[in-house]
Design a protein around this motif. Structure first.
Motif, PDB file in Angstrom:
ATOM      1  N   TRP A  42       0.800  -1.227   0.000  1.00 10.87           N
ATOM      2  CA  TRP A  42       0.000   0.000   0.000  1.00 10.87           C
ATOM      3  C   TRP A  42       0.832   1.277   0.000  1.00 10.87           C
ATOM      4  CZ3 TRP A  42      -5.496   0.635   0.825  1.00 10.87           C
ATOM      5  CH2 TRP A  42      -6.198  -0.573   0.794  1.00 10.87           C
ATOM      6  N   HIS A  97      -0.984   2.056  -3.835  1.00 10.20           N
ATOM      7  CA  HIS A  97      -2.344   1.569  -3.591  1.00 10.20           C
ATOM      8  C   HIS A  97      -3.086   2.403  -2.556  1.00 10.20           C
ATOM      9  CE1 HIS A  97      -5.227  -1.516  -4.540  1.00 10.20           C
ATOM     10  NE2 HIS A  97      -5.424  -1.806  -3.262  1.00 10.20           N
ATOM     11  N   SER A  98      -2.363   3.184  -1.776  1.00 10.42           N
ATOM     12  CA  SER A  98      -2.986   4.046  -0.758  1.00 10.42           C
ATOM     13  C   SER A  98      -3.520   5.344  -1.339  1.00 10.42           C
ATOM     14  CB  SER A  98      -1.965   4.371   0.343  1.00 10.42           C
ATOM     15  OG  SER A  98      -0.908   5.178  -0.171  1.00 10.42           O
ATOM     16  N   ASP A 117       1.720   1.459  -7.922  1.00  6.16           N
ATOM     17  CA  ASP A 117       0.947   0.518  -7.115  1.00  6.16           C
ATOM     18  C   ASP A 117       1.542  -0.885  -7.212  1.00  6.16           C
ATOM     19  OD1 ASP A 117      -1.002  -1.094  -5.920  1.00  6.16           O
ATOM     20  OD2 ASP A 117      -2.650   0.130  -6.664  1.00  6.16           O
TER      21      ASP A 117
END
Length: 285
Positions: A166, A257-258, A225
């Motif tokens: 993430w 991904h965060s 990501d």
């Protein structure tokens, strides 16, 4: 009997009492619906009314989720999709649907049902027919997939696993803050469903990319990501772009991904908002 909680029913009622167009937010694994709060405020400031139902049986808070992690276990893609479709069917106006990760996959499934006026899918989990499987994606999923028994369990990530999957583009302080603020255990079975989808003709991750009623769709990828690398989103776009509806793809440079919850969330939200304003503008009173 409704699968919607009392608070979710109240959100539906609030949306129906409003003259605004609804926007339904769908979170993915390892988050709760509260992770959308900043997005909800932005969209409401721009003339929409928002809902963020949880997955079935989601606890009300991160603290409660960590005390009873097994409540997440065995939640499958079809069950979760049907839960959101139930909320959408109770709305008097067809909503915009926005989802992240497995929520992005579910958002595309809902679009394929013709239930969304427009859809934004962010770093979507791969659906049936997406053949790309980058190494970093396998590594991100390994904490779940390494043990077949996890198909029936809830699985939490260690901070190191969260950082790789993430927060690989963030400094340690922000990564730690996100982990402590948002991370909760997640159902293991959706990852097994995604991993085996192309071997199963009845896979629950199947998306109807050819549906005439799909509506406009924006796919957003984070360039850095590790969990859903851009190659997966781009492969999803290649399948969705054959639909007669509008299909657009945006890749956000330098983002992991965060990207929906970290300090750069607004850049991503602004891309989504611009698309929604264009194709599903606010309803006049």
């Amino acid at each position: 009997m409704s699968s919607l909680t009392e608070s979710e029913q109240l959100e539906v009622a609030r949306a129906n009492e409003s003259e605004a167009r609804p926007v339904v937010f769908i979170h993915g694994l390892w988050l709760l619906s509260s992770s959308w709060q900043k997005w909800r405020e932005l969209f409401e400031d721009n003339g929409y009314v928002t809902l963020a139902p949880g997955w079935p049986d989601d606890p009300d808070s991160v603290e409660a989720a960590r005390k009873d992690p097994e409540v997440f276990a065995k939640k499958m893609v079809k069950q979760v999709t049907e839960h959101y479709l139930e909320a959408i069917s109770a709305l008097t106006q067809q909503p915009v649907v926005i989802g992240h990760s497995f929520g992005g996959l579910i958002a595309q499934k809902i679009a394929g049902e013709g239930a969304a006026s427009s859809t934004v899918s962010i770093d979507n989990a791969p659906f049936q027919g997406v053949l790309t499987l980058p190494r970093s994606s396998l590594k991100s999923a390994f904490p779940v997939l390494r043990n077949p028994a996890n198909v029936n369990r809830a699985v939490a990530l260690t901070f190191e696993e969260f950082t790789f999957g993430w927060a690989n583009n963030l400094d340690e302080a922000e990564a730690r803050e996100l982990y402590e603020t948002y991370h909760v255990p997640a159902s293991g079975v959706p990852l097994f469903q995604a991993a085996t989808a192309n071997l199963n003709p009845f896979a629950e991750t199947k998306v109807d990319t050819k549906a005439d009623a799909r509506g406009p769709l924006l796919l957003i990828a984070g360039e850095k990501d590790n969990t859903v690398p851009p190659a997966i989103v781009h492969a999803s776009y290649e399948l969705q772009s054959k639909n007669p509806g509008v299909t657009e793809l945006v890749t956000i440079p330098g983002r992991g991904h965060s990207l929906t919850i970290d300090s750069g969330w607004r850049e991503v939200a602004d891309e989504a908002l611009a698309f929604v304003l264009k194709y599903s503008p606010p309803l006049s009173g």
